[in-house]
Design a protein around this motif. Structure first.
Motif, PDB file in Angstrom:
ATOM      1  N   GLN A   1       0.760  -1.149   0.033  1.00 57.99           N
ATOM      2  CA  GLN A   1      -0.045  -0.042   0.015  1.00 57.99           C
ATOM      3  C   GLN A   1       1.013   1.417  -0.113  1.00 57.99           C
ATOM      4  OE1 GLN A   1      -3.522   0.117   0.124  1.00 57.99           O
ATOM      5  NE2 GLN A   1      -3.056   2.442  -0.365  1.00 57.99           N
ATOM      6  N   GLU A   2       2.060   1.243   0.676  1.00 58.19           N
ATOM      7  CA  GLU A   2       2.910   2.370   0.787  1.00 58.19           C
ATOM      8  C   GLU A   2       3.274   2.899  -0.543  1.00 58.19           C
ATOM      9  OE1 GLU A   2       6.171   1.441   3.286  1.00 58.19           O
ATOM     10  OE2 GLU A   2       6.839  -0.037   2.039  1.00 58.19           O
ATOM     11  N   CYS A   3       3.602   1.865  -1.278  1.00 61.98           N
ATOM     12  CA  CYS A   3       4.179   2.093  -2.880  1.00 61.98           C
ATOM     13  C   CYS A   3       3.070   3.070  -3.545  1.00 61.98           C
ATOM     14  CB  CYS A   3       4.341   0.947  -3.720  1.00 61.98           C
ATOM     15  SG  CYS A   3       5.683   0.005  -2.908  1.00 61.98           S
ATOM     16  N   LEU A   4       1.791   2.825  -3.684  1.00 60.06           N
ATOM     17  CA  LEU A   4       0.735   3.398  -4.233  1.00 60.06           C
ATOM     18  C   LEU A   4       0.322   4.628  -3.486  1.00 60.06           C
ATOM     19  CD1 LEU A   4      -1.779   3.682  -6.132  1.00 60.06           C
ATOM     20  CD2 LEU A   4      -3.194   2.629  -4.259  1.00 60.06           C
ATOM     21  N   ASP A   5       0.692   4.798  -2.169  1.00 61.22           N
ATOM     22  CA  ASP A   5       0.616   6.008  -1.396  1.00 61.22           C
ATOM     23  C   ASP A   5       1.373   7.185  -1.847  1.00 61.22           C
ATOM     24  OD1 ASP A   5      -1.594   4.873   0.044  1.00 61.22           O
ATOM     25  OD2 ASP A   5      -0.466   4.414   1.822  1.00 61.22           O
ATOM     26  N   ARG A   6       2.569   6.898  -2.159  1.00 58.58           N
ATOM     27  CA  ARG A   6       3.732   7.499  -2.576  1.00 58.58           C
ATOM     28  C   ARG A   6       3.626   8.043  -3.859  1.00 58.58           C
ATOM     29  NH1 ARG A   6       7.503   3.744  -0.431  1.00 58.58           N
ATOM     30  NH2 ARG A   6       7.948   2.905  -2.289  1.00 58.58           N
ATOM     31  N   ARG A   7       2.789   7.347  -4.898  1.00 56.64           N
ATOM     32  CA  ARG A   7       2.853   7.972  -6.217  1.00 56.64           C
ATOM     33  C   ARG A   7       1.294   8.190  -6.595  1.00 56.64           C
ATOM     34  NH1 ARG A   7       3.214   2.477 -10.087  1.00 56.64           N
ATOM     35  NH2 ARG A   7       2.805   4.328 -11.596  1.00 56.64           N
ATOM     36  N   PHE A   8       0.514   8.306  -5.589  1.00 59.48           N
ATOM     37  CA  PHE A   8      -1.011   8.557  -6.133  1.00 59.48           C
ATOM     38  C   PHE A   8      -0.969  10.119  -6.222  1.00 59.48           C
ATOM     39  CE2 PHE A   8      -5.229   9.248  -4.805  1.00 59.48           C
ATOM     40  CZ  PHE A   8      -5.958   8.613  -5.361  1.00 59.48           C
ATOM     41  N   VAL A   9      -1.766  10.524  -7.176  1.00 55.46           N
ATOM     42  CA  VAL A   9      -1.926  11.743  -7.407  1.00 55.46           C
ATOM     43  C   VAL A   9      -3.427  12.082  -7.079  1.00 55.46           C
ATOM     44  CG1 VAL A   9      -2.104  13.673  -9.095  1.00 55.46           C
ATOM     45  CG2 VAL A   9      -0.166  12.025  -9.122  1.00 55.46           C
ATOM     46  N   PRO A  10      -3.936  12.775  -5.881  1.00 48.54           N
ATOM     47  CA  PRO A  10      -5.190  12.972  -5.639  1.00 48.54           C
ATOM     48  C   PRO A  10      -6.193  13.994  -6.473  1.00 48.54           C
ATOM     49  CG  PRO A  10      -3.689  14.445  -4.266  1.00 48.54           C
ATOM     50  CD  PRO A  10      -2.940  13.416  -5.066  1.00 48.54           C
ATOM     51  N   PRO A  11      -7.275  13.790  -6.830  1.00 46.53           N
ATOM     52  CA  PRO A  11      -7.845  14.593  -7.766  1.00 46.53           C
ATOM     53  C   PRO A  11      -8.000  16.251  -7.385  1.00 46.53           C
ATOM     54  CG  PRO A  11      -9.610  13.423  -6.362  1.00 46.53           C
ATOM     55  CD  PRO A  11      -7.971  12.784  -5.809  1.00 46.53           C
ATOM     56  N   PRO A  12      -8.351  17.106  -8.269  1.00 48.25           N
ATOM     57  CA  PRO A  12      -8.256  18.502  -7.875  1.00 48.25           C
ATOM     58  C   PRO A  12      -9.411  18.850  -7.002  1.00 48.25           C
ATOM     59  CG  PRO A  12      -8.846  18.116 -10.136  1.00 48.25           C
ATOM     60  CD  PRO A  12      -8.659  16.854  -9.616  1.00 48.25           C
ATOM     61  N   ALA A  13      -9.169  19.915  -6.367  1.00 51.75           N
ATOM     62  CA  ALA A  13     -10.452  20.504  -5.579  1.00 51.75           C
ATOM     63  C   ALA A  13     -11.410  20.839  -6.526  1.00 51.75           C
ATOM     64  CB  ALA A  13      -9.831  21.703  -4.529  1.00 51.75           C
ATOM     65  N   VAL A  14     -11.338  21.562  -7.590  1.00 53.16           N
ATOM     66  CA  VAL A  14     -12.119  21.874  -8.503  1.00 53.16           C
ATOM     67  C   VAL A  14     -11.747  21.562  -9.973  1.00 53.16           C
ATOM     68  CG1 VAL A  14     -12.784  23.787  -7.258  1.00 53.16           C
ATOM     69  CG2 VAL A  14     -11.121  24.236  -8.731  1.00 53.16           C
ATOM     70  N   GLY A  15     -12.751  21.216 -10.746  1.00 52.83           N
ATOM     71  CA  GLY A  15     -12.630  20.593 -12.437  1.00 52.83           C
ATOM     72  C   GLY A  15     -12.763  19.435 -12.449  1.00 52.83           C
ATOM     73  N   GLU A  16     -12.022  18.579 -13.304  1.00 54.40           N
ATOM     74  CA  GLU A  16     -12.441  17.052 -13.523  1.00 54.40           C
ATOM     75  C   GLU A  16     -11.967  16.217 -12.712  1.00 54.40           C
ATOM     76  OE1 GLU A  16     -13.977  14.306 -14.552  1.00 54.40           O
ATOM     77  OE2 GLU A  16     -14.408  15.769 -16.074  1.00 54.40           O
ATOM     78  N   ARG A  17     -12.828  15.597 -12.184  1.00 49.16           N
ATOM     79  CA  ARG A  17     -12.485  14.776 -10.890  1.00 49.16           C
ATOM     80  C   ARG A  17     -12.841  13.327 -11.326  1.00 49.16           C
ATOM     81  NH1 ARG A  17     -12.100  16.988  -5.517  1.00 49.16           N
ATOM     82  NH2 ARG A  17     -13.266  14.937  -4.746  1.00 49.16           N
ATOM     83  N   MET A  18     -13.671  13.096 -12.039  1.00 49.51           N
ATOM     84  CA  MET A  18     -14.290  11.557 -12.287  1.00 49.51           C
ATOM     85  C   MET A  18     -13.218  11.056 -13.551  1.00 49.51           C
ATOM     86  SD  MET A  18     -16.790  11.024 -10.448  1.00 49.51           S
ATOM     87  CE  MET A  18     -17.677   9.702 -11.047  1.00 49.51           C
ATOM     88  N   GLU A  19     -12.781  11.755 -14.238  1.00 50.39           N
ATOM     89  CA  GLU A  19     -11.737  11.165 -15.356  1.00 50.39           C
ATOM     90  C   GLU A  19     -10.289  11.356 -14.776  1.00 50.39           C
ATOM     91  OE1 GLU A  19     -12.610   9.411 -17.679  1.00 50.39           O
ATOM     92  OE2 GLU A  19     -14.618   9.743 -18.242  1.00 50.39           O
TER      93      GLU A  19
END
Length: 209
Positions: free
Chosen positions: A97-115
């Motif tokens: 899980q830590e490998c995913l946590d390091r590279r994961f890019v969270p969605p923006p606060a506004v704008g396109e979140r679903m894609e």
């Protein structure tokens, strides 16, 4: 009256092993199996005697094992539906899980979140995940028990209240593993209610054990 009991699977080995879930087909732990028994008993006490019950479940083993426990108590056979799986994390599944946590890019606060691109190769977008869960929730109602995953619960509830799918990227309905969420549509106005979200009272005896 239409009532849905949405159950998130209890503790699975991927949680103990601290690896990425998604479509990685982990099993229930011994504690998870005990919790599945408590879930089945809790549902049996909530569903009216004589009610015709349908059981739908994600086809992944950690959810199927729970569904089998529930279905046996109700004398029905679970209908497996891959659309009730949680979001796929592509090449990260089954890895630490830590490998995913390091590279994961969270969605923006506004704008396109679903894609939004989370920077994980072959991962499913939130839009694709939401679309299949919304489709799975279109079946006729009555008394239904739905076995799914914590990561899928938001889309299950969002689809139930008829939230536009493009807005689901801002929603979050969180619940612990092994929880029961009760959804109901009343007969007169056909309003849809979230009666309870993430109830875990039935797990008290499992924790005590």
């Amino acid at each position: 009256m239409c009532t849905l009991y949405v159950v998130t699977h209890p503790e699975a080995t991927r949680r103990v092993e601290k690896v990425v879930g998604g479509w990685h087909d982990s099993q229930l732990t011994p504690a998870g199996v005990r919790a599945a028994v408590s879930i089945a008993q809790a549902l049996r006490s909530q569903v009216p005697d004589g009610a015709e019950v349908e059981m739908f479940s994600s086809d992944l083993q950690r959810t199927l094992r729970m569904a089998e426990e529930v279905a046996e108590l109700f004398g029905v056979k679970p209908v497996l539906d891959h659309r009730l799986r949680e979001k796929s994390y592509g090449e990260a599944e089954g890895k630490p899980q830590e490998c995913l946590d390091r590279r994961f890019v969270p969605p923006p606060a506004v704008g396109e979140r679903m894609e939004h691109d989370e920077d994980v190769e072959d991962a499913e977008t939130q839009a694709a995940c939401a679309q299949r869960i919304y489709e799975a929730m279109e079946s006729p109602c009555g008394h239904q028990i739905i076995g799914t995953h914590g990561g899928s619960l938001t889309c299950v509830v969002a689809s139930w209240v008829r939230m536009p799918i493009e807005s689901a990227g801002y929603a979050s309905f969180r619940a612990q593993s092994g929880s029961i969420t009760t959804l109901r549509e009343e007969d007169v106005f056909h309003n849809r209610q979230v009666v309870s979200l993430g109830d875990t009272c039935h797990l008290d005896s499992v924790k005590a054990g």
